[in-house]
Write a protein that holds these residues in place. Structure first.
Motif, PDB file in Angstrom:
ATOM      1  N   VAL A  15      92.895  72.430 -74.100  1.00  0.00           N
ATOM      2  CA  VAL A  15      92.286  72.866 -72.335  1.00  0.00           C
ATOM      3  C   VAL A  15      90.989  72.857 -72.339  1.00  0.00           C
ATOM      4  O   VAL A  15      90.659  72.521 -71.354  1.00  0.00           O
ATOM      5  CB  VAL A  15      92.540  74.978 -72.734  1.00  0.00           C
ATOM      6  N   LEU A  19      90.019  70.340 -69.121  1.00  0.00           N
ATOM      7  CA  LEU A  19      88.735  70.631 -68.266  1.00  0.00           C
ATOM      8  C   LEU A  19      87.234  69.835 -67.973  1.00  0.00           C
ATOM      9  O   LEU A  19      86.479  69.355 -67.328  1.00  0.00           O
ATOM     10  CB  LEU A  19      87.942  72.698 -68.757  1.00  0.00           C
ATOM     11  N   ARG A  22      88.571  67.214 -65.581  1.00  0.00           N
ATOM     12  CA  ARG A  22      89.019  67.556 -63.808  1.00  0.00           C
ATOM     13  C   ARG A  22      87.431  67.211 -63.756  1.00  0.00           C
ATOM     14  O   ARG A  22      86.842  66.894 -62.366  1.00  0.00           O
ATOM     15  CB  ARG A  22      89.470  69.043 -63.670  1.00  0.00           C
ATOM     16  N   CYS A  23      86.575  68.000 -64.240  1.00  0.00           N
ATOM     17  CA  CYS A  23      84.845  68.331 -64.362  1.00  0.00           C
ATOM     18  C   CYS A  23      84.494  66.479 -64.297  1.00  0.00           C
ATOM     19  O   CYS A  23      83.296  65.983 -63.305  1.00  0.00           O
ATOM     20  CB  CYS A  23      83.691  68.524 -64.983  1.00  0.00           C
ATOM     21  N   ALA A  42      80.672  70.004 -70.444  1.00  0.00           N
ATOM     22  CA  ALA A  42      82.238  69.724 -70.436  1.00  0.00           C
ATOM     23  C   ALA A  42      82.838  68.518 -71.238  1.00  0.00           C
ATOM     24  O   ALA A  42      83.560  68.833 -72.709  1.00  0.00           O
ATOM     25  CB  ALA A  42      83.412  70.022 -69.344  1.00  0.00           C
ATOM     26  N   PRO A 226      90.888  79.226 -70.871  1.00  0.00           N
ATOM     27  CA  PRO A 226      91.321  78.789 -69.146  1.00  0.00           C
ATOM     28  C   PRO A 226      91.173  79.441 -68.306  1.00  0.00           C
ATOM     29  O   PRO A 226      90.637  79.192 -67.176  1.00  0.00           O
ATOM     30  CB  PRO A 226      92.847  79.643 -69.863  1.00  0.00           C
ATOM     31  N   LEU A 229      87.959  77.145 -68.246  1.00  0.00           N
ATOM     32  CA  LEU A 229      89.046  75.641 -66.872  1.00  0.00           C
ATOM     33  C   LEU A 229      89.120  76.110 -65.067  1.00  0.00           C
ATOM     34  O   LEU A 229      88.844  75.592 -63.905  1.00  0.00           O
ATOM     35  CB  LEU A 229      90.282  75.632 -67.511  1.00  0.00           C
ATOM     36  N   SER A 251      83.529  71.224 -58.437  1.00  0.00           N
ATOM     37  CA  SER A 251      84.222  71.098 -58.875  1.00  0.00           C
ATOM     38  C   SER A 251      86.021  70.506 -59.064  1.00  0.00           C
ATOM     39  O   SER A 251      86.195  69.772 -59.884  1.00  0.00           O
ATOM     40  CB  SER A 251      85.029  72.481 -59.277  1.00  0.00           C
TER      41      SER A 251
END
Length: 253
Positions: A15, A19, A22-23, A42, A226, A229, A251
């Motif tokens: 998880v 994150l 994606r960051c 992150a 989560p 996230l 984001s």
């Protein structure tokens, strides 16, 4: 129990890794200061989580095995740097005085130095599930005192992050509010996990109580992933459910 712990550890790592990815992609796309700080935070947090999962796989504490000293140092340093990065990210839209920035840098450096200097002189006895002393280890600061300081520092830092994001949520609406609430709740759960640890270190809990506390801490920490996230990098279907509102942080989509 060990299998359950390992599965939980790797779920947390996955998880937080998702994150971090994606960051990072958001930062590559937007090249903004906030997204850079968030990607840094992150990534460090994910690195610490993944290192912990791998270490627990390689070393079975129930059989008296312990990880190398360098692993504990690196893992702790990553956590302290991640906390600093999250606080730096927070300062991107909730400004605080320059002297606080300096204090955060100084404190983070001190924490890393103490992590290197202080050597564990306590261990969990796998037969009695009690904290026992390791003979022959001498530290400049009593190790329990050092651990108490670390727990207070982490609780305060995570508490500040939780309160700040939750308070900011009421200044926003729509998706922005959901994001701030999710981030604040995620940090609040991590703060709760830290709050459970003094009972293990400074109390005299029974073996059953220790097992229950570790289980609660493990699953509470798992839920925080989560939430963070969704808050920091909400999936497309979450974005589609609510109007954007006022976005205080970047984001990526």
């Amino acid at each position: 129990m060990r299998t359950s712990t390992l599965v939980t550890n790797y779920l947390q790592a996955v998880v937080f890794a998702a994150l971090a990815v994606r960051c990072y992609l958001a930062w590559v796309k937007e090249r903004e200061r906030r997204s850079m700080h968030l990607a840094w935070a992150a990534g460090l947090f994910a690195g610490s989580s993944l290192l912990g999962a791998i270490t627990n796989s390689l070393y079975n504490t129930t059989k008296g095995q312990s990880a190398p000293r360098w692993e504990a140092i690196v893992s702790s340093a990553l956590i302290f740097l991640a906390i600093y990065a999250f606080l730096l990210f927070l300062s991107d839209f909730i400004h605080y005085p320059r002297w606080i920035h300096g204090l955060l840098i100084l404190t983070t450096g001190l924490n890393i130095v103490l992590t290197i200097v202080e050597q564990p002189d306590l261990r969990l006895d796998t037969h009695t599930l009690q904290i026992v002393a390791i003979p022959g280890v001498h530290n400049p600061i009593a190790y329990r005192t050092y651990l108490g300081y670390v727990l207070v520092y982490l609780a305060v830092a995570l508490g500040v992050l939780a309160v700040a994001f939750l308070a900011y949520a009421f200044k926003t609406a729509g998706l922005a509010r959901l994001r701030m609430l999710s981030i604040g709740a995620g940090f609040a759960l991590l703060c709760i996990v830290i709050g459970l640890l003094p009972r293990l270190l400074f109390g005299h809990p029974s073996a059953q109580t220790i097992v229950h506390l570790l289980d609660v801490a493990q699953y509470v920490a798992l839920v925080s992933g989560p939430l963070l996230l969704v808050g920091f990098a909400p999936p497309r279907f979450v974005r589609a459910m609510l109007p954007a509102g006022i976005e205080p942080a970047t984001s990526g989509s």
